[in-house]
Design a protein around this motif. Structure first.
Motif, PDB file in Angstrom:
ATOM      1  N   ALA A  26       0.847  -1.189   0.000  1.00  0.00           N
ATOM      2  CA  ALA A  26       0.000   0.000   0.000  1.00  0.00           C
ATOM      3  C   ALA A  26       0.884   1.241   0.000  1.00  0.00           C
ATOM      4  CB  ALA A  26      -0.913   0.007   1.221  1.00  0.00           C
ATOM      5  N   ALA A  27       0.442   2.283  -0.684  1.00  0.00           N
ATOM      6  CA  ALA A  27       1.230   3.510  -0.755  1.00  0.00           C
ATOM      7  C   ALA A  27       1.111   4.337   0.516  1.00  0.00           C
ATOM      8  CB  ALA A  27       0.786   4.342  -1.960  1.00  0.00           C
ATOM      9  N   ARG A  28       0.000   4.183   1.233  1.00  0.00           N
ATOM     10  CA  ARG A  28      -0.188   4.892   2.500  1.00  0.00           C
ATOM     11  C   ARG A  28      -0.996   4.011   3.441  1.00  0.00           C
ATOM     12  NH1 ARG A  28      -2.974   9.281  -0.925  1.00  0.00           N
ATOM     13  NH2 ARG A  28      -5.016   8.385  -1.422  1.00  0.00           N
ATOM     14  N   PRO A  29      -0.962   4.275   4.735  1.00  0.00           N
ATOM     15  CA  PRO A  29      -1.553   3.351   5.709  1.00  0.00           C
ATOM     16  C   PRO A  29      -3.071   3.313   5.740  1.00  0.00           C
ATOM     17  CG  PRO A  29      -0.646   5.296   6.805  1.00  0.00           C
ATOM     18  CD  PRO A  29      -0.203   5.364   5.377  1.00  0.00           C
ATOM     19  N   GLY A  30      -3.758   4.375   5.336  1.00  0.00           N
ATOM     20  CA  GLY A  30      -5.208   4.409   5.449  1.00  0.00           C
ATOM     21  C   GLY A  30      -5.911   4.222   4.129  1.00  0.00           C
ATOM     22  N   GLY A  31      -7.239   4.087   4.189  1.00  0.00           N
ATOM     23  CA  GLY A  31      -8.057   4.016   2.991  1.00  0.00           C
ATOM     24  C   GLY A  31      -8.273   2.608   2.478  1.00  0.00           C
ATOM     25  N   LEU A  32      -9.066   2.520   1.410  1.00  0.00           N
ATOM     26  CA  LEU A  32      -9.399   1.226   0.821  1.00  0.00           C
ATOM     27  C   LEU A  32      -8.161   0.529   0.278  1.00  0.00           C
ATOM     28  CD1 LEU A  32     -11.540  -0.827  -0.102  1.00  0.00           C
ATOM     29  CD2 LEU A  32     -11.782   0.502  -2.211  1.00  0.00           C
ATOM     30  N   GLY A  33      -7.224   1.295  -0.278  1.00  0.00           N
ATOM     31  CA  GLY A  33      -6.018   0.689  -0.823  1.00  0.00           C
ATOM     32  C   GLY A  33      -5.253  -0.102   0.214  1.00  0.00           C
ATOM     33  N   ALA A  34      -5.124   0.463   1.416  1.00  0.00           N
ATOM     34  CA  ALA A  34      -4.408  -0.229   2.491  1.00  0.00           C
ATOM     35  C   ALA A  34      -5.174  -1.467   2.953  1.00  0.00           C
ATOM     36  CB  ALA A  34      -4.185   0.725   3.660  1.00  0.00           C
ATOM     37  N   MET A  35      -6.495  -1.399   2.892  1.00  0.00           N
ATOM     38  CA  MET A  35      -7.303  -2.540   3.322  1.00  0.00           C
ATOM     39  C   MET A  35      -7.134  -3.740   2.390  1.00  0.00           C
ATOM     40  SD  MET A  35      -9.549  -4.107   5.182  1.00  0.00           S
ATOM     41  CE  MET A  35     -10.266  -2.852   6.264  1.00  0.00           C
ATOM     42  N   VAL A  36      -7.068  -3.489   1.080  1.00  0.00           N
ATOM     43  CA  VAL A  36      -7.039  -4.602   0.127  1.00  0.00           C
ATOM     44  C   VAL A  36      -5.632  -4.954  -0.352  1.00  0.00           C
ATOM     45  CG1 VAL A  36      -9.366  -4.069  -0.676  1.00  0.00           C
ATOM     46  CG2 VAL A  36      -7.408  -3.079  -1.864  1.00  0.00           C
ATOM     47  N   ALA A  37      -4.652  -4.085  -0.126  1.00  0.00           N
ATOM     48  CA  ALA A  37      -3.294  -4.337  -0.618  1.00  0.00           C
ATOM     49  C   ALA A  37      -2.719  -5.613  -0.008  1.00  0.00           C
ATOM     50  CB  ALA A  37      -2.386  -3.150  -0.293  1.00  0.00           C
ATOM     51  N   GLY A  38      -2.113  -6.436  -0.854  1.00  0.00           N
ATOM     52  CA  GLY A  38      -1.442  -7.637  -0.385  1.00  0.00           C
ATOM     53  C   GLY A  38      -2.361  -8.741   0.084  1.00  0.00           C
ATOM     54  N   THR A  39      -3.630  -8.731  -0.343  1.00  0.00           N
ATOM     55  CA  THR A  39      -4.581  -9.724   0.154  1.00  0.00           C
ATOM     56  C   THR A  39      -4.854 -10.868  -0.821  1.00  0.00           C
ATOM     57  OG1 THR A  39      -6.456  -8.436  -0.715  1.00  0.00           O
ATOM     58  CG2 THR A  39      -5.783  -7.992   1.562  1.00  0.00           C
ATOM     59  N   VAL A  40      -4.325 -10.784  -2.040  1.00  0.00           N
ATOM     60  CA  VAL A  40      -4.691 -11.753  -3.076  1.00  0.00           C
ATOM     61  C   VAL A  40      -3.523 -12.669  -3.405  1.00  0.00           C
ATOM     62  CG1 VAL A  40      -5.431 -12.021  -5.477  1.00  0.00           C
ATOM     63  CG2 VAL A  40      -6.426 -10.215  -4.068  1.00  0.00           C
ATOM     64  N   SER A  41      -3.800 -13.955  -3.420  1.00  0.00           N
ATOM     65  CA  SER A  41      -2.795 -14.949  -3.799  1.00  0.00           C
ATOM     66  C   SER A  41      -2.560 -14.902  -5.310  1.00  0.00           C
ATOM     67  CB  SER A  41      -3.273 -16.344  -3.397  1.00  0.00           C
ATOM     68  OG  SER A  41      -2.620 -17.356  -4.121  1.00  0.00           O
ATOM     69  N   PRO A  42      -1.291 -14.893  -5.752  1.00  0.00           N
ATOM     70  CA  PRO A  42      -1.017 -14.885  -7.196  1.00  0.00           C
ATOM     71  C   PRO A  42      -1.653 -16.074  -7.923  1.00  0.00           C
ATOM     72  CG  PRO A  42       0.968 -14.357  -5.967  1.00  0.00           C
ATOM     73  CD  PRO A  42      -0.060 -14.782  -4.956  1.00  0.00           C
ATOM     74  N   ALA A  43      -1.615 -17.251  -7.303  1.00  0.00           N
ATOM     75  CA  ALA A  43      -2.185 -18.432  -7.956  1.00  0.00           C
ATOM     76  C   ALA A  43      -3.692 -18.292  -8.121  1.00  0.00           C
ATOM     77  CB  ALA A  43      -1.862 -19.678  -7.132  1.00  0.00           C
ATOM     78  N   ALA A  44      -4.366 -17.792  -7.086  1.00  0.00           N
ATOM     79  CA  ALA A  44      -5.816 -17.623  -7.162  1.00  0.00           C
ATOM     80  C   ALA A  44      -6.187 -16.566  -8.203  1.00  0.00           C
ATOM     81  CB  ALA A  44      -6.366 -17.233  -5.789  1.00  0.00           C
ATOM     82  N   GLN A  45      -5.417 -15.485  -8.262  1.00  0.00           N
ATOM     83  CA  GLN A  45      -5.704 -14.438  -9.232  1.00  0.00           C
ATOM     84  C   GLN A  45      -5.484 -14.927 -10.658  1.00  0.00           C
ATOM     85  OE1 GLN A  45      -7.121 -11.619  -9.130  1.00  0.00           O
ATOM     86  NE2 GLN A  45      -6.650 -10.887 -11.193  1.00  0.00           N
ATOM     87  N   LEU A  46      -4.402 -15.662 -10.878  1.00  0.00           N
ATOM     88  CA  LEU A  46      -4.132 -16.202 -12.209  1.00  0.00           C
ATOM     89  C   LEU A  46      -5.236 -17.164 -12.629  1.00  0.00           C
ATOM     90  CD1 LEU A  46      -2.259 -16.489 -14.640  1.00  0.00           C
ATOM     91  CD2 LEU A  46      -1.032 -18.285 -13.389  1.00  0.00           C
ATOM     92  N   ALA A  47      -5.649 -18.019 -11.702  1.00  0.00           N
ATOM     93  CA  ALA A  47      -6.714 -18.978 -12.015  1.00  0.00           C
ATOM     94  C   ALA A  47      -8.015 -18.253 -12.342  1.00  0.00           C
ATOM     95  CB  ALA A  47      -6.914 -19.932 -10.842  1.00  0.00           C
TER      96      ALA A  47
END
Length: 258
Positions: A169-190
């Motif tokens: 996330a670029a900054r600690p607050g907001g929706l971006g910080a909530m969802v950043a780093g939450t998705v598995s690469p394998a699940a996203q690719l699938a």
């Protein structure tokens, strides 16, 4: 007797529709696991939004007004999302175009006004989307409707790539910080390959165009991470609109149109 707890996947769906649409959905769990499931479920949101937008455009095209159909489809997609992603695209354009350090650029993006880079990018993106859809609806209402549906799904597929575990996330607050780093690469690719495969059942070029839209969004993501240090909610909106526009452009110059 206590009620049965809702499945985790349902919490993800609620999160997805509650944050990505105007629909009044009760988000029961606002946490990072639900956020990750929401980003994986985002293409389903694209399907739900793209179907009525494509149908509306096809209705106008059927009555001999393909340009009006294109405008109607783009307008309905914007209305069903409160213009949230278009706003993100404009903010990111202002941040990237400012030439300022990351902290100052993020501050510019957070401001409520839109600068010249944002206005220009927004106008060009909307013109491109309308021009592509006008050509596709002009060919046939069905081609236009499929294009709207494909672009809507492609845009939401791009959200998951911005939320991979390797992307901060670029900054600690907001929706971006909530969802950043939450998705598995394998699940996203699938998930992305699954969407491309399903669309290819209708027309092979639909799946190819969706994939190309992800590549366009990936280039913007790389630029934003280098420039801002990570993602924000605005960056995710910009990724969605970039993937959506790139998909429409490729669909307009594809070989299955005679």
């Amino acid at each position: 007797m206590s009620p049965r707890p809702e499945p985790a996947a349902l919490h993800g769906l609620r999160f997805a529709f509650g944050t990505l649409t105007v629909f009044r959905v009760r988000v029961a769990r606002w946490d990072r696991p639900s956020a990750g499931r929401a980003m994986l479920a985002a293409p389903l949101v694209g399907l739900v939004l793209g179907a009525p937008a494509g149908a509306l455009g096809a209705l106008f095209a059927w009555h001999g007004a393909p340009l009006l159909g294109a405008v109607a489809a783009v307008a309905l997609l914007a209305a069903l999302t409160r213009g949230l992603h278009l706003d993100g695209l404009a903010d990111v354009a202002d941040g990237l175009g400012s030439g300022k350090p990351a902290e100052d650029a993020l501050r510019i993006m957070k401001q409520s006004d839109i600068g010249p880079f944002g206005v220009l990018t927004l106008v060009l993106a909307l013109f491109a989307q309308v021009a592509c859809l006008a050509a596709l609806f002009g060919h046939s209402p069905r081609h236009g409707a499929l294009a709207v549906l494909t672009a809507a799904v492609a845009g939401r597929c791009a959200l998951g790539w911005g939320c991979l575990r390797s992307v901060p996330a670029a900054r600690p607050g907001g929706l971006g910080a909530m969802v950043a780093g939450t998705v598995s690469p394998a699940a996203q690719l699938a998930g992305t390959l699954g969407c491309a495969a399903l669309l290819s059942l209708a027309r092979p070029w639909l799946g190819i165009s969706l994939t190309a839209g992800q590549l366009a969004a990936a280039l913007l993501l790389r630029r934003c991470v280098r420039r801002f240090g990570g993602i924000t909610g605005d960056v995710l909106g910009a990724l969605l609109e970039t993937a959506q526009t790139a998909t429409l452009v490729l669909l307009t110059v594809n070989p299955w149109l005679p």
